[in-house]
Design a protein around this motif. Structure first.
Motif, PDB file in Angstrom:
ATOM      1  N   HIS A 111       0.801  -1.226   0.000  1.00 23.74           N
ATOM      2  CA  HIS A 111       0.000   0.000   0.000  1.00 23.74           C
ATOM      3  C   HIS A 111       0.839   1.285   0.000  1.00 23.74           C
ATOM      4  CE1 HIS A 111      -3.425  -2.530   0.470  1.00 23.74           C
ATOM      5  NE2 HIS A 111      -3.107  -2.903   1.698  1.00 23.74           N
ATOM      6  N   LYS A 112       2.118   1.178  -0.260  1.00 24.33           N
ATOM      7  CA  LYS A 112       2.926   2.386  -0.376  1.00 24.33           C
ATOM      8  C   LYS A 112       4.211   2.072  -1.132  1.00 24.33           C
ATOM      9  CE  LYS A 112       5.359   2.085   4.084  1.00 24.33           C
ATOM     10  NZ  LYS A 112       5.661   2.800   5.353  1.00 24.33           N
ATOM     11  N   HIS A 113       4.765   3.093  -1.742  1.00 18.13           N
ATOM     12  CA  HIS A 113       6.058   2.932  -2.403  1.00 18.13           C
ATOM     13  C   HIS A 113       6.701   4.302  -2.591  1.00 18.13           C
ATOM     14  CE1 HIS A 113       3.516   3.205  -6.279  1.00 18.13           C
ATOM     15  NE2 HIS A 113       4.233   4.308  -6.240  1.00 18.13           N
ATOM     16  N   PHE A 114       8.014   4.276  -2.820  1.00 20.76           N
ATOM     17  CA  PHE A 114       8.785   5.479  -3.143  1.00 20.76           C
ATOM     18  C   PHE A 114       9.603   5.169  -4.386  1.00 20.76           C
ATOM     19  CE2 PHE A 114      12.757   7.954  -2.916  1.00 20.76           C
ATOM     20  CZ  PHE A 114      12.214   9.237  -2.950  1.00 20.76           C
ATOM     21  N   ARG A 115       9.551   6.078  -5.390  1.00 15.77           N
ATOM     22  CA  ARG A 115      10.244   5.859  -6.647  1.00 15.77           C
ATOM     23  C   ARG A 115      10.909   7.155  -7.117  1.00 15.77           C
ATOM     24  NH1 ARG A 115       5.403   2.231  -9.423  1.00 15.77           N
ATOM     25  NH2 ARG A 115       5.696   0.409  -8.057  1.00 15.77           N
ATOM     26  N   MET A 116      12.028   6.980  -7.824  1.00 25.84           N
ATOM     27  CA  MET A 116      12.730   8.118  -8.411  1.00 25.84           C
ATOM     28  C   MET A 116      13.060   7.804  -9.864  1.00 25.84           C
ATOM     29  SD  MET A 116      15.286   9.604  -5.458  1.00 25.84           S
ATOM     30  CE  MET A 116      15.595  11.075  -6.471  1.00 25.84           C
ATOM     31  N   ALA A 117      13.071   8.860 -10.684  1.00 24.72           N
ATOM     32  CA  ALA A 117      13.353   8.694 -12.106  1.00 24.72           C
ATOM     33  C   ALA A 117      14.086   9.923 -12.622  1.00 24.72           C
ATOM     34  CB  ALA A 117      12.057   8.481 -12.891  1.00 24.72           C
TER      35      ALA A 117
END
Length: 272
Positions: A111-117
């Motif tokens: 139910h949660k995530h952290f992403r970078m691009a």
């Protein structure tokens, strides 16, 4: 056999929704997430504004067509063209662009995530350089690159973008040259999933509410602006997206074609 086919399609769509939650599909900015792997997206976008010229107020418009392809969960590519009457009296083709995004960090939990691009874009436009506001969505020719970070908590997503933009337009030969040629661009975006309250089927219509702060600071002149852009989004069958947004200036001293604009877009996703 038909049951197995329907089950397969349902599983694929549910997985695609979990890969790219609805409240992460921002209207005025890109999230750090990509579309599902090997999928294709097509998009129409329209921008409408009031512009005052020679003591006469006119409604001007820009229409864009875009195709998007996701090679895998890390790489995604956009290509698009635009048509407008913002710099001419008649609607005409004005620009083409190519945008690439690479997702290099993923921290996924329940139910949660952290992403970078990281992203990069190059655009070519036939329009003249008239305003301090720099945009590669039809207005000018240039390149830009930057970073995106997106955090999801259940029904709410928060995203931030920062990047640099450099125009490729020929510099004016007049002196002094008062045009802006480079700028720092940034945004802070929030998205909230309103409906459905409980997810039961991919056929349920999603309603999302967005609020985005969009800013620009010139690097060669002391000119800036900060906008706020609220938007509503409807998603049908987890594959078709309708966006309605309104953007207006909160503060700034940059010369712009308009400080307010209305945006509409429609996007379809095709898996495999």
């Amino acid at each position: 056999m038909k049951f197995l086919l329907r089950l397969y399609i349902t599983v694929i769509l549910i997985v695609s929704v979990s890969v790219l939650p609805a409240q992460e599909l921002f209207v005025f900015s890109e999230p750090a997430s990509n579309m599902p792997s090997k999928s294709v997206g097509v998009k129409y976008s329209g921008k409408f504004l009031k512009h005052k010229e020679h003591h006469k107020e006119m409604i001007q418009q820009r229409h864009g067509a875009e195709i998007m392809y996701s090679f895998n969960k890390k790489w995604m590519l956009h290509g698009g063209v635009s048509f407008s009457d913002m710099f001419t009296s008649n609607l005409r083709w004005e620009s083409a662009k190519l945008y690439a995004k690479y997702r290099f960090l993923s921290n996924d939990q329940v139910h949660k995530h952290f992403r970078m691009a990281a992203f990069g874009q190059i655009s070519g436009s036939r329009n003249p350089l008239r305003y301090d506001e720099l945009s590669l969505d039809g207005d000018q020719s240039g390149v830009q690159a930057g970073l995106i970070a997106t955090q999801l908590w259940k029904r709410f997503a928060l995203s931030g973008t920062v990047g640099g933009l450099l125009l490729l337009n020929d510099r004016e030969k007049t002196y002094p040259d008062n045009n802006t040629y480079s700028a720092l661009k940034y945004s802070v975006s929030g998205g909230l999933l309103i409906l459905p309250i409980r997810y039961k089927s991919y056929k349920q219509t999603n309603l999302n509410l967005y609020g985005e702060f969009l800013g620009q600071q010139s690097l060669d002149k002391g000119r800036y602006f900060v906008d706020f852009a609220p938007a509503l989004q409807l998603i049908f069958n987890s594959a078709h997206k309708l966006n309605l947004g309104y953007r207006f200036q909160l503060d700034g001293n940059a010369s712009r074609m308009a400080n307010r604009s209305f945006h509409i877009s429609f996007e379809s996703l095709f898996l495999n």
